[in-house]
Each structure stands twice: as C-alpha cells, then as structure tokens.
Write a protein that holds these residues in place. Structure first.
Motif, mmCIF file in Angstrom:
data_model
loop_
_atom_site.group_PDB
_atom_site.id
_atom_site.type_symbol
_atom_site.label_atom_id
_atom_site.label_comp_id
_atom_site.label_asym_id
_atom_site.label_seq_id
_atom_site.Cartn_x
_atom_site.Cartn_y
_atom_site.Cartn_z
ATOM 1 N N PRO A 4 52.474 36.593 72.912
ATOM 2 C CA PRO A 4 51.763 37.365 71.981
ATOM 3 C C PRO A 4 50.600 36.471 71.263
ATOM 4 C CG PRO A 4 53.910 37.273 71.104
ATOM 5 C CD PRO A 4 53.982 36.612 72.510
ATOM 6 N N LEU A 5 49.696 36.751 71.341
ATOM 7 C CA LEU A 5 48.472 36.241 70.385
ATOM 8 C C LEU A 5 48.834 35.857 69.166
ATOM 9 C CD1 LEU A 5 45.315 37.508 72.113
ATOM 10 C CD2 LEU A 5 46.476 35.169 72.387
ATOM 11 N N PRO A 6 48.855 35.040 68.398
ATOM 12 C CA PRO A 6 49.015 34.940 66.940
ATOM 13 C C PRO A 6 48.435 35.985 66.167
ATOM 14 C CG PRO A 6 48.029 32.907 67.611
ATOM 15 C CD PRO A 6 48.248 33.706 68.693
ATOM 16 N N SER A 7 48.956 36.457 65.256
ATOM 17 C CA SER A 7 48.122 37.659 64.415
ATOM 18 C C SER A 7 47.012 36.986 63.264
ATOM 19 C CB SER A 7 48.892 38.505 63.739
ATOM 20 O OG SER A 7 49.796 37.737 62.774
ATOM 21 N N LYS A 8 45.855 37.310 63.275
ATOM 22 C CA LYS A 8 45.047 36.815 62.206
ATOM 23 C C LYS A 8 45.311 37.079 60.927
ATOM 24 C CE LYS A 8 40.968 37.482 65.062
ATOM 25 N NZ LYS A 8 39.790 38.009 65.083
ATOM 26 N N LYS A 9 45.262 36.175 59.996
ATOM 27 C CA LYS A 9 45.606 36.488 58.640
ATOM 28 C C LYS A 9 44.480 37.125 57.980
ATOM 29 C CE LYS A 9 48.569 32.328 57.247
ATOM 30 N NZ LYS A 9 48.715 31.338 56.655
ATOM 31 N N PRO A 10 44.623 38.158 57.270
ATOM 32 C CA PRO A 10 43.513 39.009 56.672
ATOM 33 C C PRO A 10 42.627 37.782 55.832
ATOM 34 C CG PRO A 10 45.436 39.641 55.917
ATOM 35 C CD PRO A 10 46.072 38.593 56.786
ATOM 36 N N ILE A 11 41.349 38.105 55.663
ATOM 37 C CA ILE A 11 40.622 37.400 54.722
ATOM 38 C C ILE A 11 40.866 38.002 53.407
ATOM 39 C CG2 ILE A 11 38.379 37.020 54.206
ATOM 40 C CD1 ILE A 11 37.670 37.096 57.173
ATOM 41 N N VAL A 12 41.224 37.272 52.416
ATOM 42 C CA VAL A 12 41.459 37.556 51.112
ATOM 43 C C VAL A 12 40.277 37.238 50.473
ATOM 44 C CG1 VAL A 12 42.861 37.095 48.662
ATOM 45 C CG2 VAL A 12 43.908 36.745 51.262
ATOM 46 N N LYS A 13 39.748 38.203 49.731
ATOM 47 C CA LYS A 13 38.470 38.163 48.973
ATOM 48 C C LYS A 13 39.030 38.118 47.558
ATOM 49 C CE LYS A 13 36.223 41.122 52.400
ATOM 50 N NZ LYS A 13 35.776 42.388 52.517
ATOM 51 N N THR A 14 38.233 37.304 46.782
ATOM 52 C CA THR A 14 38.566 37.132 45.247
ATOM 53 C C THR A 14 37.394 37.456 44.515
ATOM 54 O OG1 THR A 14 40.384 35.797 45.518
ATOM 55 C CG2 THR A 14 39.529 35.857 43.434
ATOM 56 N N LEU A 15 37.206 38.204 43.566
ATOM 57 C CA LEU A 15 35.983 38.008 42.531
ATOM 58 C C LEU A 15 36.348 38.392 41.189
ATOM 59 C CD1 LEU A 15 34.159 41.429 42.523
ATOM 60 C CD2 LEU A 15 36.406 41.149 43.991
ATOM 61 N N SER A 16 35.556 38.020 40.335
ATOM 62 C CA SER A 16 35.822 38.209 39.031
ATOM 63 C C SER A 16 35.619 39.761 38.575
ATOM 64 C CB SER A 16 34.830 37.147 38.038
ATOM 65 O OG SER A 16 33.514 37.719 37.938
ATOM 66 N N LEU A 20 32.668 42.450 39.494
ATOM 67 C CA LEU A 20 32.928 43.708 39.802
ATOM 68 C C LEU A 20 32.233 44.705 39.069
ATOM 69 C CD1 LEU A 20 34.570 45.737 41.557
ATOM 70 C CD2 LEU A 20 36.291 45.545 39.943
ATOM 71 N N THR A 21 32.385 44.349 37.680
ATOM 72 C CA THR A 21 31.626 45.409 36.676
ATOM 73 C C THR A 21 30.298 45.489 37.018
ATOM 74 O OG1 THR A 21 33.513 44.932 35.120
ATOM 75 C CG2 THR A 21 31.386 45.914 34.362
ATOM 76 N N GLU A 30 29.798 52.385 37.082
ATOM 77 C CA GLU A 30 30.678 51.790 36.030
ATOM 78 C C GLU A 30 31.522 52.831 35.336
ATOM 79 O OE1 GLU A 30 30.375 48.522 32.585
ATOM 80 O OE2 GLU A 30 28.756 49.473 33.109
ATOM 81 N N ASP A 31 30.878 53.777 34.699
ATOM 82 C CA ASP A 31 31.426 54.929 33.860
ATOM 83 C C ASP A 31 32.621 55.596 34.810
ATOM 84 O OD1 ASP A 31 29.993 54.138 31.842
ATOM 85 O OD2 ASP A 31 28.561 55.903 32.031
ATOM 86 N N ALA A 32 32.443 55.734 35.877
ATOM 87 C CA ALA A 32 33.160 56.673 36.730
ATOM 88 C C ALA A 32 34.488 55.483 36.861
ATOM 89 C CB ALA A 32 32.639 56.882 38.112
ATOM 90 N N PHE A 33 34.236 54.293 37.024
ATOM 91 C CA PHE A 33 35.386 53.322 37.367
ATOM 92 C C PHE A 33 36.154 53.332 36.017
ATOM 93 C CE2 PHE A 33 36.987 48.914 36.992
ATOM 94 C CZ PHE A 33 37.726 49.069 37.930
ATOM 95 N N TRP A 34 35.628 53.314 34.927
ATOM 96 C CA TRP A 34 36.493 53.377 33.742
ATOM 97 C C TRP A 34 37.161 54.602 33.441
ATOM 98 C CZ3 TRP A 34 38.323 49.274 31.371
ATOM 99 C CH2 TRP A 34 37.559 47.813 31.683
ATOM 100 N N ALA A 35 36.619 55.681 33.906
ATOM 101 C CA ALA A 35 37.197 57.118 33.820
ATOM 102 C C ALA A 35 38.642 57.038 34.590
ATOM 103 C CB ALA A 35 36.266 58.159 34.014
ATOM 104 N N LEU A 43 47.185 51.072 36.318
ATOM 105 C CA LEU A 43 46.235 50.645 36.884
ATOM 106 C C LEU A 43 45.299 49.776 35.720
ATOM 107 C CD1 LEU A 43 44.408 49.662 39.549
ATOM 108 C CD2 LEU A 43 43.511 52.109 39.023
ATOM 109 N N TYR A 44 45.057 50.506 34.396
ATOM 110 C CA TYR A 44 44.218 50.099 33.260
ATOM 111 C C TYR A 44 44.827 48.884 32.937
ATOM 112 C CZ TYR A 44 42.004 49.655 28.907
ATOM 113 O OH TYR A 44 41.512 49.524 27.739
ATOM 114 N N ARG A 45 46.211 48.827 32.809
ATOM 115 C CA ARG A 45 46.675 47.650 32.229
ATOM 116 C C ARG A 45 46.670 46.317 33.166
ATOM 117 N NH1 ARG A 45 50.655 50.227 29.778
ATOM 118 N NH2 ARG A 45 51.802 50.659 31.793
ATOM 119 N N GLU A 46 46.825 46.689 34.482
ATOM 120 C CA GLU A 46 46.857 45.766 35.120
ATOM 121 C C GLU A 46 45.379 45.094 35.381
ATOM 122 O OE1 GLU A 46 48.942 44.285 37.960
ATOM 123 O OE2 GLU A 46 50.614 45.477 36.873
ATOM 124 N N PHE A 47 44.262 45.987 35.338
ATOM 125 C CA PHE A 47 43.094 45.509 35.266
ATOM 126 C C PHE A 47 42.687 44.506 34.178
ATOM 127 C CE2 PHE A 47 38.580 46.033 34.496
ATOM 128 C CZ PHE A 47 38.022 45.475 35.647
#
Length: 84
Positions: A4-16, A20-21, A30-35, A43-47
């Motif tokens: 089997p071919l090695p599975s590709k590692k997913p590309i991890v994206k990181t942003l501030s 994002l805001t 933006e307002d919809a996101f905060w809602a 999710l709010y606490r994690e963000f």
C-alpha cells in the motif's frame, strides 16, 4: 507483491484569531460568527482561550462543517477563510 502507498498526512493550516476575524469581517460574516459562538458556550470558551486556530484541532474538525453551513459559506470560501 503489492504494497500500500503511504497515506498522505493532511496539511495542517494555522492562522491567528485576528486574521480569521478580519477575513470574516471582509465577507460580512463577523457578526454571524459571534452569534454562533454566543450560542455554543464550549466553542466560545475554546475560541477565547485559543492562541491560534489549527485545522487539525479536534474542536475545529468537529465544528468546521457546522460553522461553514451556519455562515453560508461555500467550500472554496471556507478554505480561503482558514488558509494560512
């Protein structure tokens, strides 16, 4: 013998959170996101506590499809939103 071919590692994206805001603001989402965050205390606490957004984070992988749908974003728009 076939190996089997090695599975590709997913590309991890990181942003501030700031980037994002700003991208959400540019899309007029933006307002919809905060809602959305206001209606999901976990999710709010994690963000708020996060230093950055990582696409391989378990919270992100679970919530991303819901966020995309709730914000009314296409796959392309969502990928642009979280690109590094």
């Amino acid at each position: 013998m076939n190996y089997p071919l090695p599975s590709k590692k997913p590309i991890v994206k990181t942003l501030s959170k700031l980037m994002l805001t700003r991208r959400l603001r540019a899309l007029g989402k933006e307002d919809a996101f905060w809602a959305i965050l206001d209606n999901d205390p976990v999710l709010y606490r994690e963000f708020i506590l996060a230093q950055e957004i990582r696409t391989n984070d378990p919270m992100f992988t679970v919530k991303a499809p819901q966020l995309k749908a709730a914000l009314g974003l296409t796959d392309e728009q969502f990928n642009d939103l979280v690109k590094p």
